[in-house]
Scaffold this motif. Structure first.
Motif, PDB file in Angstrom:
ATOM      1  N   HIS A   1       0.824  -1.221   0.000  1.00  0.00           N
ATOM      2  CA  HIS A   1       0.000   0.000   0.000  1.00  0.00           C
ATOM      3  C   HIS A   1       0.855   1.268   0.000  1.00  0.00           C
ATOM      4  O   HIS A   1       0.688   2.189   0.788  1.00  0.00           O
ATOM      5  CB  HIS A   1      -1.053   0.011   1.111  1.00  0.00           C
ATOM      6  CG  HIS A   1      -0.563  -0.333   2.500  1.00  0.00           C
ATOM      7  ND1 HIS A   1       0.063   0.569   3.298  1.00  0.00           N
ATOM      8  CD2 HIS A   1      -0.635  -1.488   3.213  1.00  0.00           C
ATOM      9  CE1 HIS A   1       0.357   0.008   4.451  1.00  0.00           C
ATOM     10  NE2 HIS A   1      -0.047  -1.234   4.427  1.00  0.00           N
TER      11      HIS A   1
ATOM     12  N   ASP B   1      -7.810   6.055  -4.222  1.00  0.00           N
ATOM     13  CA  ASP B   1      -6.654   6.745  -4.785  1.00  0.00           C
ATOM     14  C   ASP B   1      -5.874   5.815  -5.722  1.00  0.00           C
ATOM     15  O   ASP B   1      -5.414   6.238  -6.794  1.00  0.00           O
ATOM     16  CB  ASP B   1      -5.741   7.230  -3.659  1.00  0.00           C
ATOM     17  CG  ASP B   1      -4.511   7.944  -4.190  1.00  0.00           C
ATOM     18  OD1 ASP B   1      -4.658   9.027  -4.784  1.00  0.00           O
ATOM     19  OD2 ASP B   1      -3.398   7.400  -4.024  1.00  0.00           O
ATOM     20  N   ARG B   2      -5.751   4.561  -5.332  1.00  0.00           N
ATOM     21  CA  ARG B   2      -5.030   3.590  -6.154  1.00  0.00           C
ATOM     22  C   ARG B   2      -5.740   3.385  -7.492  1.00  0.00           C
ATOM     23  O   ARG B   2      -5.103   3.355  -8.554  1.00  0.00           O
ATOM     24  CB  ARG B   2      -4.920   2.270  -5.395  1.00  0.00           C
ATOM     25  CG  ARG B   2      -4.163   1.188  -6.144  1.00  0.00           C
ATOM     26  CD  ARG B   2      -4.362  -0.165  -5.459  1.00  0.00           C
ATOM     27  NE  ARG B   2      -3.687  -0.218  -4.183  1.00  0.00           N
ATOM     28  CZ  ARG B   2      -4.235  -0.647  -3.058  1.00  0.00           C
ATOM     29  NH1 ARG B   2      -5.509  -1.038  -3.056  1.00  0.00           N
ATOM     30  NH2 ARG B   2      -3.543  -0.693  -1.945  1.00  0.00           N
TER      31      ARG B   2
ATOM     32  N   THR C   1      -7.313   4.549   0.390  1.00  0.00           N
ATOM     33  CA  THR C   1      -6.181   4.074  -0.406  1.00  0.00           C
ATOM     34  C   THR C   1      -6.668   3.392  -1.676  1.00  0.00           C
ATOM     35  O   THR C   1      -6.096   3.576  -2.761  1.00  0.00           O
ATOM     36  CB  THR C   1      -5.319   3.091   0.413  1.00  0.00           C
ATOM     37  OG1 THR C   1      -4.791   3.768   1.553  1.00  0.00           O
ATOM     38  CG2 THR C   1      -4.175   2.531  -0.414  1.00  0.00           C
TER      39      THR C   1
ATOM     40  N   GLY D   1      -5.143  -2.170   1.747  1.00  0.00           N
ATOM     41  CA  GLY D   1      -5.261  -0.717   1.915  1.00  0.00           C
ATOM     42  C   GLY D   1      -6.639  -0.334   2.399  1.00  0.00           C
ATOM     43  O   GLY D   1      -7.589  -1.124   2.328  1.00  0.00           O
TER      44      GLY D   1
END
Length: 387
Positions: free
Chosen positions: A274, A305-306, A302, A298
């Motif tokens: 992560h 955003d990933r 997260t 994550g």
């Protein structure tokens, strides 16, 4: 038969005849899958199971009879029985067909070689005729290594060639299955139904991120039969001492290692870093590969955003649907050990196309007989069970 390969290998090396009872067909809910066997030798010793205990006594008696009479293979069907307390039947509601045959090791030396490969953890397959011409039922041939060579014969070159072609495909896939072969008037007129027993090389789990969660996950994955690799670019963390259950620990950038290593349709990829500088190039590559499962650790933030970053690299919406993120099932896990169970539970459910819901919330058969995924059986040595 490969569930009891170590014992059968010993009997074959000693040239001790035995009766082999093998599950060749399952319908409904049944505890064990096709290919699972029970065997009885001339001294009455028994090993293995065909039903988890429900009909073992009846199958043992049938094995004893076939062994003593030296007669042709016998086929028996066991289904649900509840009305008669003394009746022999499955309590789970399913049905199993069992083929019982006498095996004379001196007549099938190739079987000893195949069992030797299996007991040493090397790939092998044994093709066993379970339906077709009565003179062929019970006959076997073996494929060793990657299937490039085979030994034994079913009676004719045409029949051997037809069965070997099907068996090779299942050896490559790492899947035990019942298949039809032959039936082509130009190449192999005889139509056979064959049970291909497969011991494949262990499937791989690639764990990226040398963190505490990776240590617990590598232990759980090793228990399930995976060949585990832990990879991290930081040498201070990626050490064999920190990951005693991993088969290998690699110091390299994750995406670079993934690009250079061998993967297949049974490979599982777990990303626990992560950290965008590791995750994005790694997942961009992983989502383009034909692997079995891809999961990433994550938080929800997260994850969002990933996904945004992955789209910016050109990852498509269809590719993103392959990403299991946040990784694992909702078990309320907090510790690394609990998280490892959550992750492996999701991989098992994904492999078998199951819901992951509590069994008490569902209906229909508990045991599924249509799985084709990569979750491996335990080794032949550890999977033994006596009657």
């Amino acid at each position: 038969m490969l569930n009891i390969a170590d014992t059968l290998h010993g009997w074959c090396r000693q040239a001790r005849p035995f009766a082999l009872a093998t599950v060749i067909q399952v319908s409904g809910s049944a505890p064990l899958s096709p290919g699972t066997s029970l065997a009885v030798n001339a001294d009455g010793e028994a090993v293995g199971s065909v039903s988890g205990g429900c009909v073992e006594g009846a199958v043992y008696e049938l094995c004893t009879q076939v062994l003593q009479d030296d007669g042709p293979p016998a086929r028996a069907r066991f289904g649900y029985s509840d009305d008669d307390a003394f009746a022999v039947g499955l309590t789970c509601g399913g049905e199993i067909d069992v083929l019982v045959q006498r095996v004379e090791p001196t007549d099938q030396p190739h079987l000893t070689a195949a069992l030797d490969e299996v007991t040493h953890g090397r790939p092998a397959a044994v093709a066993q005729v379970v339906d077709g011409h009565e003179d062929l039922i019970g006959r076997t041939l073996s494929l060793l290594g990657d299937g490039s060579t085979y030994d034994g014969t079913l009676g004719s070159e045409n029949e051997d060639r037809a069965v070997v072609a099907r068996a090779r495909a299942h050896l490559r896939a790492g899947r035990t299955a019942v298949v039809d072969a032959g039936g082509d008037p130009d190449t192999c007129p005889a139509k056979l139904t064959v049970l291909v027993h497969v011991q494949a090389a262990p499937p791989r789990m690639l764990i990226f991120g040398a963190v505490d969660f990776a240590a617990a996950l590598s232990q759980a994955a090793s228990f399930l039969g995976y060949r585990v690799t832990v990879c991290d670019a930081r040498p201070v963390f990626a050490t064999a001492a920190r990951f005693p259950h991993a088969d290998e620990v690699v110091v390299d950038w994750p995406h670079r290692y993934l690009a250079a290593t061998d993967v297949d349709a049974r490979t599982v990829v777990c990303v626990l870093t992560h950290d965008p500088k590791f995750d994005i190039p790694l997942l961009t590559l992983a989502l383009s590969l034909p692997v079995a499962y891809i999961g990433a650790m994550g938080s929800r933030r997260t994850h969002e955003d990933r996904n945004r970053r992955l789209r910016e690299t050109g990852v498509t919406t269809a590719q993103l649907t392959r990403l299991n993120s946040p990784i694992g099932l909702d078990l309320g896990a907090h510790t690394p050990e609990e998280t490892a169970i959550s992750i492996t539970a999701e991989i098992i459910a994904h492999t078998h196309q199951a819901t992951g819901l509590p069994l008490s919330h569902g209906t229909g058969p508990i045991h599924r007989s249509d799985s084709t995924g990569p979750i491996p059986a335990r080794s032949a040595r550890s999977a033994r069970s006596a009657v």
